[in-house]
Structures are given as structure tokens and as C-alpha cells.
Design a protein around this motif. Structure first.
Motif, PDB file in Angstrom:
ATOM      1  N   HIS A 229      47.744  26.160  16.492  1.00 44.79           N
ATOM      2  CA  HIS A 229      48.298  27.173  15.578  1.00 44.79           C
ATOM      3  C   HIS A 229      47.760  28.557  15.935  1.00 44.79           C
ATOM      4  O   HIS A 229      46.549  28.771  15.951  1.00 44.79           O
ATOM      5  CB  HIS A 229      47.919  26.813  14.139  1.00 44.79           C
ATOM      6  CG  HIS A 229      48.552  27.675  13.097  1.00 44.79           C
ATOM      7  ND1 HIS A 229      48.371  27.460  11.749  1.00 44.79           N
ATOM      8  CD2 HIS A 229      49.360  28.769  13.186  1.00 44.79           C
ATOM      9  CE1 HIS A 229      49.040  28.358  11.057  1.00 44.79           C
ATOM     10  NE2 HIS A 229      49.639  29.182  11.907  1.00 44.79           N
ATOM     11  N   GLU A 254      52.564  25.626  16.141  1.00 42.12           N
ATOM     12  CA  GLU A 254      53.038  26.694  15.248  1.00 42.12           C
ATOM     13  C   GLU A 254      52.561  28.048  15.752  1.00 42.12           C
ATOM     14  O   GLU A 254      51.387  28.204  16.084  1.00 42.12           O
ATOM     15  CB  GLU A 254      52.522  26.453  13.829  1.00 42.12           C
ATOM     16  CG  GLU A 254      52.969  27.479  12.808  1.00 42.12           C
ATOM     17  CD  GLU A 254      52.520  27.130  11.393  1.00 42.12           C
ATOM     18  OE1 GLU A 254      52.614  28.017  10.513  1.00 42.12           O
ATOM     19  OE2 GLU A 254      52.070  25.986  11.165  1.00 42.12           O
ATOM     20  N   GLU A 256      52.993  32.221  14.642  1.00 36.34           N
ATOM     21  CA  GLU A 256      53.473  33.199  13.676  1.00 36.34           C
ATOM     22  C   GLU A 256      53.398  34.601  14.285  1.00 36.34           C
ATOM     23  O   GLU A 256      52.311  35.117  14.528  1.00 36.34           O
ATOM     24  CB  GLU A 256      52.657  33.118  12.386  1.00 36.34           C
ATOM     25  CG  GLU A 256      52.744  31.767  11.704  1.00 36.34           C
ATOM     26  CD  GLU A 256      51.944  31.693  10.419  1.00 36.34           C
ATOM     27  OE1 GLU A 256      52.095  32.598   9.574  1.00 36.34           O
ATOM     28  OE2 GLU A 256      51.170  30.730  10.270  1.00 36.34           O
ATOM     29  N   LYS A 279      56.636  23.225  16.771  1.00 34.17           N
ATOM     30  CA  LYS A 279      57.421  22.808  15.615  1.00 34.17           C
ATOM     31  C   LYS A 279      57.900  23.989  14.769  1.00 34.17           C
ATOM     32  O   LYS A 279      58.961  23.915  14.158  1.00 34.17           O
ATOM     33  CB  LYS A 279      56.601  21.857  14.738  1.00 34.17           C
ATOM     34  CG  LYS A 279      56.226  20.555  15.411  1.00 34.17           C
ATOM     35  CD  LYS A 279      55.376  19.687  14.496  1.00 34.17           C
ATOM     36  CE  LYS A 279      55.003  18.383  15.177  1.00 34.17           C
ATOM     37  NZ  LYS A 279      54.135  17.547  14.292  1.00 34.17           N
ATOM     38  N   GLU A 280      57.123  25.065  14.720  1.00 32.05           N
ATOM     39  CA  GLU A 280      57.464  26.188  13.857  1.00 32.05           C
ATOM     40  C   GLU A 280      57.315  27.504  14.622  1.00 32.05           C
ATOM     41  O   GLU A 280      56.264  27.763  15.200  1.00 32.05           O
ATOM     42  CB  GLU A 280      56.580  26.208  12.608  1.00 32.05           C
ATOM     43  CG  GLU A 280      56.692  24.950  11.770  1.00 32.05           C
ATOM     44  CD  GLU A 280      55.832  24.994  10.514  1.00 32.05           C
ATOM     45  OE1 GLU A 280      55.690  26.084   9.926  1.00 32.05           O
ATOM     46  OE2 GLU A 280      55.300  23.933  10.130  1.00 32.05           O
ATOM     47  N   TYR A 282      57.898  31.581  14.010  1.00 32.05           N
ATOM     48  CA  TYR A 282      58.140  32.639  13.036  1.00 32.05           C
ATOM     49  C   TYR A 282      58.308  33.973  13.758  1.00 32.05           C
ATOM     50  O   TYR A 282      57.351  34.518  14.317  1.00 32.05           O
ATOM     51  CB  TYR A 282      56.974  32.748  12.051  1.00 32.05           C
ATOM     52  CG  TYR A 282      56.794  31.531  11.169  1.00 32.05           C
ATOM     53  CD1 TYR A 282      57.304  31.510   9.877  1.00 32.05           C
ATOM     54  CD2 TYR A 282      56.102  30.408  11.626  1.00 32.05           C
ATOM     55  CE1 TYR A 282      57.135  30.402   9.056  1.00 32.05           C
ATOM     56  CE2 TYR A 282      55.931  29.291  10.824  1.00 32.05           C
ATOM     57  CZ  TYR A 282      56.453  29.295   9.535  1.00 32.05           C
ATOM     58  OH  TYR A 282      56.290  28.191   8.735  1.00 32.05           O
ATOM     59  N   LEU A 302      61.113  21.690  18.089  1.00 28.49           N
ATOM     60  CA  LEU A 302      61.187  22.734  17.072  1.00 28.49           C
ATOM     61  C   LEU A 302      61.863  22.216  15.801  1.00 28.49           C
ATOM     62  O   LEU A 302      62.933  21.618  15.844  1.00 28.49           O
ATOM     63  CB  LEU A 302      61.949  23.939  17.613  1.00 28.49           C
ATOM     64  CG  LEU A 302      61.813  25.242  16.800  1.00 28.49           C
ATOM     65  CD1 LEU A 302      60.378  25.729  16.815  1.00 28.49           C
ATOM     66  CD2 LEU A 302      62.744  26.311  17.358  1.00 28.49           C
ATOM     67  N   TYR A 304      61.371  24.329  12.526  1.00 22.31           N
ATOM     68  CA  TYR A 304      61.688  25.512  11.737  1.00 22.31           C
ATOM     69  C   TYR A 304      61.789  26.739  12.647  1.00 22.31           C
ATOM     70  O   TYR A 304      60.862  27.023  13.413  1.00 22.31           O
ATOM     71  CB  TYR A 304      60.619  25.766  10.680  1.00 22.31           C
ATOM     72  CG  TYR A 304      60.433  24.625   9.707  1.00 22.31           C
ATOM     73  CD1 TYR A 304      61.515  24.082   9.023  1.00 22.31           C
ATOM     74  CD2 TYR A 304      59.170  24.079   9.477  1.00 22.31           C
ATOM     75  CE1 TYR A 304      61.345  23.040   8.131  1.00 22.31           C
ATOM     76  CE2 TYR A 304      58.990  23.032   8.593  1.00 22.31           C
ATOM     77  CZ  TYR A 304      60.084  22.514   7.921  1.00 22.31           C
ATOM     78  OH  TYR A 304      59.918  21.469   7.046  1.00 22.31           O
ATOM     79  N   TYR A 306      62.540  30.807  12.246  1.00 21.11           N
ATOM     80  CA  TYR A 306      62.662  31.905  11.293  1.00 21.11           C
ATOM     81  C   TYR A 306      62.996  33.200  12.038  1.00 21.11           C
ATOM     82  O   TYR A 306      62.168  33.717  12.791  1.00 21.11           O
ATOM     83  CB  TYR A 306      61.363  32.076  10.504  1.00 21.11           C
ATOM     84  CG  TYR A 306      61.060  30.917   9.585  1.00 21.11           C
ATOM     85  CD1 TYR A 306      61.482  30.919   8.260  1.00 21.11           C
ATOM     86  CD2 TYR A 306      60.361  29.796  10.057  1.00 21.11           C
ATOM     87  CE1 TYR A 306      61.207  29.850   7.417  1.00 21.11           C
ATOM     88  CE2 TYR A 306      60.093  28.717   9.225  1.00 21.11           C
ATOM     89  CZ  TYR A 306      60.515  28.753   7.902  1.00 21.11           C
ATOM     90  OH  TYR A 306      60.253  27.690   7.072  1.00 21.11           O
ATOM     91  N   ARG A 329      65.637  23.630  10.095  1.00 20.16           N
ATOM     92  CA  ARG A 329      65.942  24.845   9.332  1.00 20.16           C
ATOM     93  C   ARG A 329      66.105  26.041  10.257  1.00 20.16           C
ATOM     94  O   ARG A 329      65.276  26.265  11.144  1.00 20.16           O
ATOM     95  CB  ARG A 329      64.828  25.123   8.327  1.00 20.16           C
ATOM     96  CG  ARG A 329      64.951  26.428   7.583  1.00 20.16           C
ATOM     97  CD  ARG A 329      63.810  26.639   6.612  1.00 20.16           C
ATOM     98  NE  ARG A 329      63.838  25.644   5.545  1.00 20.16           N
ATOM     99  CZ  ARG A 329      63.038  25.690   4.483  1.00 20.16           C
ATOM    100  NH1 ARG A 329      62.158  26.671   4.360  1.00 20.16           N
ATOM    101  NH2 ARG A 329      63.111  24.754   3.551  1.00 20.16           N
TER     102      ARG A 329
END
Length: 411
Positions: A229, A254, A256, A279-280, A282, A302, A304, A306, A329
Motif C-alpha cells: 500500500h 493499493e 492512492e 486491487k485499488e 485512486y 484491479l 476498484y 477511481y 467498481r
């Protein structure tokens, strides 16, 4: 006055916090052989006689002297102390006490909210597990090759609310057991290349709410590193993301990068992640005008994505997405989207939520590529320029729970 409790030979915990004790008359105390926990936080203590404190308390494992008036760091030398709290003290430096600790059993050390102006020498704390340095006056971080970490066990390091503008390469060079690092709400502007070199065990890296203006070309991550992360939320990152930024980050799950000023994402951003576990992702609240459709080809895990609050005009999917695709998503609200590419949801059999509200869509795409067994549940089209819904558009959306077309241009 510190009470005379030395006659309590079996006493294990002594709590005297938030009183008016100014000193500890250790010379008047007899040995307290059973005391393991001493809490003196919130007293106007000005000094601690380090020569006598552990003669009086030979098995002490917990010492709390936070929120005191200490102006000099006590040069403690003891074999049993495990947790030491000395935040909100008044001293600035460890120059008079090197190595500053001779505490081989120390596991937790908290030195936050103090005018400390240099990174401490940890040479004497050979078993230290967690170090808290919240809100100090440290402006320069050392090159890791100049810090001594004998038998280093440091796993958690917190530098939140710091004043260091440059984060140097090799800082983590000898922190080979570090698993969690936070430097949030700080003043960092520059991350030097290879700044993560040596962090084989690191799982979490947090730099949110700093002033970082550019991501480094190379982080120094190696393929066997365990980093999962990375958080660069709310910085001042401008321009494109370097294509090599995530090179070898094979275990990253992840990242961000939201609330920055990122203008573009390279199509090969993820291609160097040989065993992609991401997986995420942002990227919302940036300045993206284009999102490369080929990037999803490499994002095999993946879940999510955003992308809301950008300047995207077009979103399509022409990549050869590998099966099975796990995307659940997609957030695309608050963009400038005028159209979506045909088959935009192709092979996205796990998709449950698509948010397209607050865009400029004038038509809906051909979605013949949508899986007949799709599990799409939420589909938002609020505040667009749609005039009609094509026949058969929702034909395969058997799991749909909610959809909305408020504030469009239907007649």
C-alpha cells in the motif's frame, strides 16, 4: 513532592500523573524490587537522575514522563525497560548523550511533540520495534548509511507532522525489518530516486498531505519486496506519472494518488508489475484529460478504479482484457465525458457499480459486449445531456438494483 512508597516492596504499578511533582528524590528511596510500571506524565519534572532511577526500580519495564518540563534527555542505561514515553519534553538534541539509549530491551519509544531538531541515534536500542516522532522540529533526515542500527528490529516508524523538505535516498537502507512507515501531514517536497531501497519487508508507505511536487522515476523497489500500500493522497504532484515509477512493485495492492494535479497516466504504468496484484487505484481529483484504455490490460487484479473529479472527455476500452477480470467498481463522475466507447464494459463480468453522473454524455454506448451473466447493480447517469435510452440497453442487466437519469434532457 514525590511520595515515599518504598516500603511497598510488592508494588508493581505506580501512577502519579497530572500532579505537581518537580523531582524524584531517588536517594531517599529504598529499592522497589517489584515495580514494573511508573507513570509520571503531566508533572513539572525538570530532570531525572539517570544514575539512580534504575537502582531504585531495578525491574522497571514501563516509564512515562510525557508532558513534563525536562530540558535534558536522561542518558538511561537499563536492561529491562521496554516502553518509554517522553513526548512534549523541552530538549532539542541528543548531542550530549550519544549513543542516546543503552536500552537493549526497549521495544516502544515515543518522542513526539517536542523541539527535537535531529533524528535520534538508535545505536543503543537494539530491540526497538516502534519509534514515534510526531511533530518535531527535524528538518533534515540523515542518509541511511550514516545511521547505526545494530541487530535492527525496527518495524514501525512514524514521522507525521515533520518539517523535512527532502526525503533522501538510502534513508531506509538499514531498516530491513520495517513494515509500516508514515510521514503524513508533513513538509516533504522532494522524494529522491531510490528512496525506498532496502525496505524488503515494508507493507505500508504513507506520504499523504505533504507538498510533494513530482514522483521519483525510480523508487528503489526490488521484485522481492513486499510493499502492498502506497499513499500519496493530497499532495501537489504535477505532470505525468513516470512510466518507471511502479517498476518491480509486484506485490502492490493499493495506490492512492488522489487529490493532486496529475495530468496523465502512461499506458505502460503497470506493465512492469510482472505479477500484478493491484486491487485499488485512486486517481480521482486530479487533472487527467485522458485515461489510456490499454492500462486495464495489465490490471488483471484491479477491483476498484477511481477517476472521478478529473477532466476526462472520453473513456473507452479497446484493451485485450485478460480473463477473469475482477473489476467491481468504476467511478467516473464529475468529469467532462461526452461519450463512451462501444463495448466499454467488455469482459467486465464482475462489475457491480458504474458512476457516470455529472458529465456531458449525449448518448449511451453499444454495450453488446456486456456479459449476459453480468452482476451490475448500480448505474448512475445523473446530470448529463442524454435524450434517450437505446432499445435493449439494459437487456442483460438482470442484477440491476438502482439506476438514475435525473437532470438529463429527456422529453
Amino acid at each position: 513532592t514525590f511520595p515515599n512508597v518504598s516500603f511497598m516492596v510488592n508494588l508493581q504499578e505506580l501512577r502519579l500523573y497530572n500532579n505537581k511533582i518537580t523531582h524524584i528524590p531517588l536517594s531517599d528511596l529504598k529499592t522497589m524490587p517489584s515495580l514494573v510500571k511508573l507513570e509520571l506524565q503531566g508533572n513539572p519534572l525538570t530532570c531525572i537522575d539517570e544514575q539512580e532511577i534504575f537502582d531504585a526500580f531495578p525491574v522497571l519495564t514501563y516509564l512515562n514522563v510525557k508532558n513534563t518540563e525536562l530540558t535534558m534527555y536522561p542518558c538511561l542505561n537499563h536492561s529491562t525497560l521496554e516502553k518509554f514515553y517522553i513526548s512534549n519534553a523541552k530538549f532539542q538534541s541528543f548531542n550530549d548523550c550519544r549513543p542516546f539509549l543503552k536500552l537493549p530491551s526497549l521495544e516502544y519509544f515515543e518522542l513526539s511533540y517536542s523541539p527535537l531538531n535531529e533524528f535520534p541515534d538508535l545505536a543503543g536500542a537494539t530491540n526497538l520495534y516502534q519509534l514515534n516522532l510526531y511533530k518535531t522540529d527535524i528538518t533534515t533526515l540523515p542518509n541511511g548509511t550514516n545511521i547505526t542500527y545494530p541487530n535492527n528490529n525496527l518495524a514501525k516508524l512514524y514521522l507525521n507532522y515533520h518539517d523535512a523538505q527532502v526525503f533522501p535516498r538510502w534513508f531506509f537502507h538499514k531498516m530491513n525489518k520495517l513494515v509500516h512507515f508514515e510521514a503524513e501531514n508533513g513538509a516533504t517536497e522532494v522524494l529522491e530516486d531510490y528512496f525506498l531501497f532496502g525496505t524488503e519487508e515494508l507493507l505500508y508507505l504513507g506520504f499523504q498531505d505533504n507538498n510533494i511536487q513530482k514522483l521519483p522515476n525510480y523508487t528503489g523497489i526490488q521484485a522481492h519486496y513486499k510493499l502492498k500500500h502506497m499513499d500519496f493522497h493530497d499532495n501537489e504532484i504535477k505532470g505525468p506519472i513516470p512510466s518507471t515509477f511502479l517498476c518491480n512493485a509486484t506485490n502492490l495492492e493499493e495506490i492512492e494518488l488522489d487529490e493532486n494535479e496529475i495530468s496523465s497516466v502512461p499506458v505502460d504504468l503497470l506493465c512492469n508489475m510482472e505479477t500484478n496484484k493491484l486491487k485499488e487505484l485512486y486517481l480521482d481529483h486530479n487533472k487527467l484529460t485522458h485515461f489510456p484504455d490499454g492500462i486495464l490490460e495489465f490490471a488483471t487484479s484491479l477491483v476498484y478504479l477511481y477517476l472521478s473529479h478529473n477532466d476526462l472527455v472520453y473513456f473507452t476500452n479497446n484493451s485485450k482484457i485478460r480473463q477473469p477480470n475482477k473489476l467491481d467498481r468504476i467511478e467516473l463522475d464529475y468529469n467532462e465525458l461526452e461519450s463512451l466507447g462501444n463495448n466499454v464494459f467488455k469482459n467486465m463480468s464482475k462489475l457491480t457499480r458504474v458512476n457516470l453522473q455529472y458529465n456531458n454524455l449525449v448518448s449511451l454506448p453499444n454495450i453488446s459486449g456486456l456479459d449476459p451473466d453480468c452482476i451490475l447493480k448500480y448505474l448512475y447517469f445523473y446530470d448529463n445531456d442524454l435524450t434517450e435510452i437505446p432499445v435493449g440497453f439494459m437487456e442483460n442487466m438482470h442484477a440491476l438494483i438502482f439506476t438514475g437519469f435525473r437532470k438529463n434532457k429527456f422529453e
